[in-house]
Enzyme design. Structure first.
Site, PDB file in Angstrom:
ATOM      1  N   SER A 184      40.018  49.582  43.841  1.00  0.00           N
ATOM      2  CA  SER A 184      38.629  48.134  43.137  1.00  0.00           C
ATOM      3  C   SER A 184      39.181  47.715  41.948  1.00  0.00           C
ATOM      4  CB  SER A 184      37.099  48.717  43.372  1.00  0.00           C
ATOM      5  OG  SER A 184      36.247  47.794  42.731  1.00  0.00           O
ATOM      6  N   HIS A 244      40.336  45.556  46.298  1.00  0.00           N
ATOM      7  CA  HIS A 244      39.197  45.724  46.586  1.00  0.00           C
ATOM      8  C   HIS A 244      38.828  44.704  46.053  1.00  0.00           C
ATOM      9  CE1 HIS A 244      34.880  46.645  49.037  1.00  0.00           C
ATOM     10  NE2 HIS A 244      35.192  46.669  47.842  1.00  0.00           N
ATOM     11  N   ASP A 269      35.252  43.492  44.621  1.00  0.00           N
ATOM     12  CA  ASP A 269      34.042  43.519  44.321  1.00  0.00           C
ATOM     13  C   ASP A 269      32.795  42.123  44.122  1.00  0.00           C
ATOM     14  OD1 ASP A 269      33.241  45.972  45.459  1.00  0.00           O
ATOM     15  OD2 ASP A 269      34.312  47.133  43.917  1.00  0.00           O
ATOM     16  N   MET A 320      29.820  40.934  42.673  1.00  0.00           N
ATOM     17  CA  MET A 320      27.799  40.611  43.114  1.00  0.00           C
ATOM     18  C   MET A 320      26.962  39.582  41.558  1.00  0.00           C
ATOM     19  SD  MET A 320      28.168  44.676  41.091  1.00  0.00           S
ATOM     20  CE  MET A 320      29.692  45.837  40.845  1.00  0.00           C
ATOM     21  N   HIS A 343      34.307  42.719  48.799  1.00  0.00           N
ATOM     22  CA  HIS A 343      32.743  42.273  48.947  1.00  0.00           C
ATOM     23  C   HIS A 343      32.105  42.175  48.239  1.00  0.00           C
ATOM     24  CE1 HIS A 343      30.214  46.031  48.783  1.00  0.00           C
ATOM     25  NE2 HIS A 343      29.822  45.301  49.432  1.00  0.00           N
ATOM     26  N   MET A 394      28.879  41.199  47.375  1.00  0.00           N
ATOM     27  CA  MET A 394      27.591  42.026  47.728  1.00  0.00           C
ATOM     28  C   MET A 394      26.053  41.441  46.673  1.00  0.00           C
ATOM     29  SD  MET A 394      28.055  45.717  45.631  1.00  0.00           S
ATOM     30  CE  MET A 394      29.942  45.626  44.665  1.00  0.00           C
ATOM     31  N   MET A 429      28.896  52.169  52.878  1.00  0.00           N
ATOM     32  CA  MET A 429      28.436  52.244  50.846  1.00  0.00           C
ATOM     33  C   MET A 429      28.370  53.532  50.312  1.00  0.00           C
ATOM     34  SD  MET A 429      29.565  49.799  49.846  1.00  0.00           S
ATOM     35  CE  MET A 429      28.777  50.081  48.058  1.00  0.00           C
ATOM     36  N   ASP A 484      32.820  53.229  50.908  1.00  0.00           N
ATOM     37  CA  ASP A 484      32.775  52.638  49.150  1.00  0.00           C
ATOM     38  C   ASP A 484      31.990  53.533  48.161  1.00  0.00           C
ATOM     39  OD1 ASP A 484      33.096  51.415  46.669  1.00  0.00           O
ATOM     40  OD2 ASP A 484      32.768  49.391  47.657  1.00  0.00           O
TER      41      ASP A 484
END
Length: 216
Positions: A9, A34, A36, A38, A67, A69, A138, A176
């Protein structure tokens, strides 16, 4: 795709030396990047957006797994794909029209994943499992790195595997949160295909060796 994939990540990378860390992963046994994303609304944290994605796109030489979020992910999936995302995963909890969003991602040439928070039961995926390329479970509550692994994840892997097999789905299972050298082998044994590791990789003295050990 082969299983036993490691997806470090980039949320745990050194953002002052992001190109260096990306090059390290390019030269390592890592399989995916990966990413992330947010928004401070779906989760209580803000990470990064398109300027950082542009840097990743310029330097990453491996599969890029994004990913989201975020709330209303359908508004942004196409732009993330334009910035080099090979796979885009969206949260079941954030999508009012999940089927439509999954097919939108796939229609733009990327693979599509669905994400479940720790408290969301696997059975909620029954009507979408045949359509997705990946299920991300998750194993911590999303929003922050460095959290303790939730042990119930092993049960959810088993349930997800059963759902995939009973629906003739080809979806991969990704985990994850709280993944480290101590539990990676057990997660693969339980049926996981892809492990996301952030702190375990980037906080170690030898990240490349840590990636190797995660795959054993």
């Amino acid at each position: 795709m082969k299983t036993k994939l490691i997806a470090p990540s980039l949320l745990s990378a050194d953002f002052g030396n992001l190109q260096r860390d990306i090059e390290m992963l390019n030269n390592s046994q890592a399989d995916w990047f990966h990413v992330d994303v947010m928004d401070g609304r779906f989760v209580p944290n803000i990470s990064f957006g398109f300027p950082v994605m542009k840097t990743i796109q310029q330097h990453a030489k491996k599969f890029v797994d994004v990913h989201l979020m975020i709330v209303e992910p359908e508004k942004y999936v196409e732009e993330f794909i334009n910035y080099g995302a090979d796979l885009v995963s969206v949260h079941y909890e954030a999508c009012t029209h999940l089927h439509r969003t999954i097919h939108l991602i796939q229609s733009k040439g990327a693979k599509a994943g669905v994400v479940l928070n720790p408290s969301t039961p696997v059975l909620m995926l029954e009507d979408i499992i045949a359509d997705v390329d990946l299920v991300l479970l998750m194993s911590v509550n999303p929003g922050f790195g460095g959290q303790k692994f939730i042990e119930n994840t092993y049960k959810k892997i088993s349930e997800t595997k059963d759902l995939i097999l009973s629906n003739n789905s080809t979806a991969l299972i990704q985990i994850d949160g709280g993944v480290n050298i101590d539990n990676a082998g057990k997660l693969f044994e339980a049926g996981a295909d892809v492990l996301v590791a952030g702190n375990a990789v980037f906080s170690s003295e030898n990240p490349e060796r840590t990636i190797e050990l995660l795959k054993i």
